[in-house]
Design an enzyme around this catalytic site. Structure first.
Site, PDB file in Angstrom:
ATOM      1  CE1 TYR A 176      -3.487   2.775   0.982  1.00  0.00           C
ATOM      2  CE2 TYR A 176      -1.884   3.346   2.673  1.00  0.00           C
ATOM      3  CZ  TYR A 176      -3.022   3.651   1.942  1.00  0.00           C
ATOM      4  OH  TYR A 176      -3.671   4.834   2.169  1.00  0.00           O
ATOM      5  CG  ASP A 236      -7.055   9.837   3.890  1.00  0.00           C
ATOM      6  OD1 ASP A 236      -6.695  10.796   4.600  1.00  0.00           O
ATOM      7  OD2 ASP A 236      -6.297   9.289   3.073  1.00  0.00           O
ATOM      8  CG  ASP A 257      -3.112   5.569   6.458  1.00  0.00           C
ATOM      9  OD1 ASP A 257      -3.389   6.696   6.917  1.00  0.00           O
ATOM     10  OD2 ASP A 257      -2.839   5.370   5.257  1.00  0.00           O
TER      11      ASP A 257
END
Length: 125
Positions: free
Chosen positions: A12, A36, A96
């Site tokens: 990612y 996000d 994240d």
């Protein structure tokens, strides 16, 4: 065999720097959710998630992975993305938090960052 969360997270972060957008989206389960930044719009499904990452296509960018913490089907990742667009350098340093299904696809991603984690500077030259 399902991809391991650490491998998916590393892929990612690499793809956020290099693209293509569809490769990033393929890391997500079909009905995954993305928020996000945290507190913002929750995007559900590949089409909405693609809209988020497509914005990166117009930017030269690189990423640096700092930390990955994995517990079962959950991961938290700290990284920095530096991008250039329209004569500006953008630096974003999120954390994240992801959850994965049994197939190794991301089913939830929540990006923790605020104004102090996003810096915009003109490129001198």
């Amino acid at each position: 065999m399902a991809a391991q969360p650490r491998d998916v997270v590393e892929q990612y972060v690499k793809l956020v720097a290099t693209g293509p957008t569809d490769a990033i989206v393929e890391l997500y389960a079909e009905n995954a959710t993305v928020q996000d930044p945290i507190g913002g719009e929750t995007r559900v499904g590949h089409d909405k998630i693609r809209e988020l990452y497509a914005a990166l296509e117009y930017m030269q960018r690189e990423t640096e992975l700092h930390t990955v913490k994995v517990k079962d089907n959950h991961a938290a990742v700290s990284f920095t993305m530096v991008g250039t667009v329209n004569g500006q350098r953008m630096t974003l340093a999120p954390i994240d938090v992801m959850e994965f299904d049994d197939a190794g696809k991301i089913i939830s991603m929540r990006a923790y960052w605020g104004p102090e984690d996003l810096k915009m500077e003109p490129i001198e030259g």
